[in-house]
Every structure is written in structure tokens, then in C-alpha cells.
Design a protein around this motif. Sequence first.
Motif, PDB file in Angstrom:
ATOM      1  N   ASP A 135       0.838  -1.195   0.000  1.00 45.96           N
ATOM      2  CA  ASP A 135       0.000   0.000   0.000  1.00 45.96           C
ATOM      3  C   ASP A 135       0.876   1.248   0.000  1.00 45.96           C
ATOM      4  OD1 ASP A 135      -2.166  -1.687   0.203  1.00 45.96           O
ATOM      5  OD2 ASP A 135      -2.394  -1.431   2.368  1.00 45.96           O
ATOM      6  N   ARG A 196     -11.840  -2.404   1.986  1.00 40.04           N
ATOM      7  CA  ARG A 196     -12.159  -3.822   2.106  1.00 40.04           C
ATOM      8  C   ARG A 196     -12.689  -4.065   3.518  1.00 40.04           C
ATOM      9  NH1 ARG A 196     -12.281  -6.031  -2.668  1.00 40.04           N
ATOM     10  NH2 ARG A 196     -11.392  -8.023  -2.027  1.00 40.04           N
ATOM     11  N   THR A 230      -6.081  -7.698  -0.708  1.00 39.40           N
ATOM     12  CA  THR A 230      -5.890  -6.251  -0.635  1.00 39.40           C
ATOM     13  C   THR A 230      -6.146  -5.761   0.785  1.00 39.40           C
ATOM     14  OG1 THR A 230      -6.592  -5.990  -2.940  1.00 39.40           O
ATOM     15  CG2 THR A 230      -6.662  -4.025  -1.547  1.00 39.40           C
ATOM     16  N   HIS A 231      -5.187  -4.992   1.325  1.00 42.62           N
ATOM     17  CA  HIS A 231      -5.292  -4.392   2.673  1.00 42.62           C
ATOM     18  C   HIS A 231      -5.437  -5.448   3.772  1.00 42.62           C
ATOM     19  CE1 HIS A 231      -7.101  -0.411   0.835  1.00 42.62           C
ATOM     20  NE2 HIS A 231      -5.886  -0.703   0.365  1.00 42.62           N
TER      21      HIS A 231
END
Length: 297
Positions: A135, A196, A230-231
Motif C-alpha cells: 500500500d 475492504r 488487498t489491505h
Amino acid sequence: MKSYTTYTIVEEHQGLTVEVYLKQVLNYSGRKIQKLTRQKGIVLNKKTVFLQKKVKTGDILRVLTLDDLSYGVEPEPGPIELLYEDGYLIVLNKPSGLLVHPAGQTSRGTLSNYLAHYYQQQGAIYTVRPIHRLDRETSGCVVFAKDSNTQTLLDDFLKEGSLKRTYQAVVNGIVDPPVGTINAPIGPHPTKPNRRAVNQRGDEAITHYKTLQSFSGASLLELTLATGRTHQIRVHLSYLEHPIIGDRMYGKGSALISGQALHAFSLHFPHPVEQREIAVKAPFPTDFLRVLEHYSG
């Protein structure tokens, strides 16, 4: 001078044709195999070989490394911190606040643009190939392949778990139990499209954590990923009610750090070509250390 990647045929692949080995084991496309054939770039036991030749255990297959024609991004002067480099790959320490690769409306000012300029200064053309992403506000180790063969092998290492990534994070509160696994699926946030969330209809997501130090009101954790959503770390720690300090999206910001206190601390993986292990660590950025000093003091 031509460069080749060398592969030793193991027993489980005995009897495959050269073409099948290239396609199924090394993930070469038919188009790329045709190009290699035209350039006589496939050599078995020191002899140019036909694609239908069957390989045996212990055979040595050498494959021509096809030259890149572009960097894939616009070279741009910018600082990079080199952690490791050889003829096949490079590992950089990404600072917080920087994208790994152009995305959306951003085409310049990324780590990939700076790396392309570094290659250019070396007089070399390598397409910039990040194997994984961090990120924007996460710092630490990022590995890039210098050729498509190495990219394929490192991608496979990442999928099978032999490319091991270890993170460290400073989170709010004392984590109990101090060692554990967060197994909670992650999918789209129900109302915020750029976020998310833990979602029972989402994809499997597994994060292992271990408390390295406990402070007054905070903990330093070591984290490893069994999946790569993701994340993922940020979502899971927020779900655990111990959000990362400074994470404005899944917790709240902090005057101590510009981004979140999450650092990709180390990488450990087998070299994709040479018979050795690579272990790389990225030093902590100044503001991450400031967070540690604040809570430990």
C-alpha cells in the motif's frame, strides 16, 4: 553477450517434451517459445534441441533470456534504497507515501518510475516487474524481476508460499492472546468502494501474528501472510479491534507518523535460478521508530 537461464530437470519432470516443460513447468507462452526457437535459444545438454525431444532426470536445459525493449514505465529521477541486486532480480526499500507502480491517474512519481531511471543510468533496459505490491503508506521490502523468466518463477514462489514476507506493525492496545491466527474472509466494503472488510462472502484470508513487545497502550507485532488480499493486514487488525497506529482508513491517524506504522520488514526466498537462499531486511523508517520510542518511553 547472450544471457541464458539454466534449469536442471528433476525426476518428476522426466519424460516431458521440451515444449511441455516450457509451457507447463516454466509457464512460457506459445508465442515466446516460437521466438526462442527462431533465435535457437533453447539448448539441452549444450545442443540446440527440437521441441518434441523428451527430457531426462539430470538434463541441463538452458533458455535464452530475451532482451526487453522498454522499461514499461517512464524513467524518472528519484531516490531508491537498494537492499539487494543481482542479474535476475532487485529488492528495494519502499518509503511510506509512495506507490509501487503507476495506477489509476498516477503515471509518474512511483517507485517503478525511479527504478526505471536507475536501470537507465546503468545503461540497461529491463521492463520493471514488481512481484508484489505494498500500500502507498506501507514501507519496506519490494522485489522486482529483471526478466520474464524470473518473474514467472517468483510469481510461483509467491503463490506457493516459498517467497516469505514478514511484516512488523505497531497497533493500538495489548493483543490477547499474544500469538495467534486471524482467519476471516475479506471482500468489498458494503458502502465504501475503496475499502475492504471482513465479509463472509469474501475470499479466504489468513494472517498469522506474534507479539514482539507490549507497551503501555500499544503492541509491536510480527505478521506473516498465508494469503494475499488487498489491505489484508490492515483489515484483519482492525477486525481484531487493534488497528495499526496511523491507519486513517481502518483506524485513525496519528501525529507521530505520516502513514500507518506497518513495515514490510523482511523477505526470504530461494533464488529463482541459483542454488541458494536470499534473505533481505529493510531498516525501519524514521517515523516508525518515532512511534516505537513514543510508546516504549
